[in-house]
Design an enzyme around this catalytic site. Structure first.
Site, mmCIF file in Angstrom:
data_model
loop_
_atom_site.group_PDB
_atom_site.id
_atom_site.type_symbol
_atom_site.label_atom_id
_atom_site.label_comp_id
_atom_site.label_asym_id
_atom_site.label_seq_id
_atom_site.Cartn_x
_atom_site.Cartn_y
_atom_site.Cartn_z
ATOM 1 N N GLU A 229 8.010 -6.821 3.630
ATOM 2 C CA GLU A 229 8.853 -5.692 3.242
ATOM 3 C C GLU A 229 9.639 -5.994 1.961
ATOM 4 O O GLU A 229 9.780 -5.123 1.095
ATOM 5 C CB GLU A 229 9.825 -5.353 4.366
ATOM 6 C CG GLU A 229 9.174 -4.796 5.617
ATOM 7 C CD GLU A 229 8.669 -5.852 6.599
ATOM 8 O OE1 GLU A 229 8.402 -5.477 7.752
ATOM 9 O OE2 GLU A 229 8.513 -7.040 6.233
ATOM 10 N N LYS B 225 -1.541 -8.212 4.074
ATOM 11 C CA LYS B 225 -1.469 -9.640 4.398
ATOM 12 C C LYS B 225 -2.567 -9.930 5.427
ATOM 13 O O LYS B 225 -2.315 -10.050 6.629
ATOM 14 C CB LYS B 225 -0.071 -9.974 4.942
ATOM 15 C CG LYS B 225 0.189 -11.446 5.123
ATOM 16 C CD LYS B 225 1.631 -11.689 5.558
ATOM 17 C CE LYS B 225 1.896 -13.167 5.760
ATOM 18 N NZ LYS B 225 3.293 -13.411 6.176
#
Length: 119
Positions: A73, A98
C-alpha cells in the site's frame, strides 16, 4: 478524461514486512493508468503537450527499486505521488502486483490498487 496506460512494468524491490523479503528482494509488477486530457497533444501532434510515458515508466521503476517499505500500500502511494507530479496528469490508478508474496497456500497474485487525484 482520457487515459494513458502502462501495464506490466517490472522491477526488483526489497519491500515487505519479513526480513527475508528485505534481504532477497523480489519482482514487483506495476500497472498505471494516467488520467489526462490528450486533446491538446493530439491536435498539434506534440509530445510536449501530453505526458511522456517513457519518463513516467522510468520514475515508477526507480520507486520500486528504491527505498524499501513494509507495505505494498505504501509503495502504491509513492508511485501515485510520482505520477501526479507530471503536468496535466489529473488522476492516476496504480496497481502493484506482488506475485511472490510470502503466503503459505497456492495463489496466483497479490495486488493493491489505489486511485488518486490532484487535490
Amino acid at each position: 478524461m482520457d487515459r494513458v496506460a502502462l501495464r506490466g512494468l517490472k522491477a526488483r524491490g526489497h519491500h515487505g514486512v519479513f526480513p527475508k523479503e528485505r534481504e532477497d528482494g523480489q519482482t514487483f509488477l506495476v500497472d498505471i493508468v494516467l488520467g489526462l486530457d490528450t486533446r491538446p497533444a493530439a491536435a498539434d501532434d506534440d509530445l510536449a503537450k501530453t505526458v511522456h510515458y517513457g519518463i513516467v515508466a522510468e520514475e515508477v521503476v526507480a520507486v520500486v527499486e528504491g527505498e524499501p517499505v513494509n507495505l505494498v500500500e505504501t509503495l502504491a502511494e509513492r508511485i501515485a505521488q510520482v505520477c501526479l507530479k507530471h503536468e496535466g496528469v489529473e488522476e492516476v490508478e496504480v496497481c502493484v502486483h506482488k506475485p511472490d508474496a510470502p503466503i503459505t497456500v497456492p495463489f496466483d497474485d497479490v495486488t493493491v490498487t489505489i486511485i488518486r487525484s490532484r487535490v
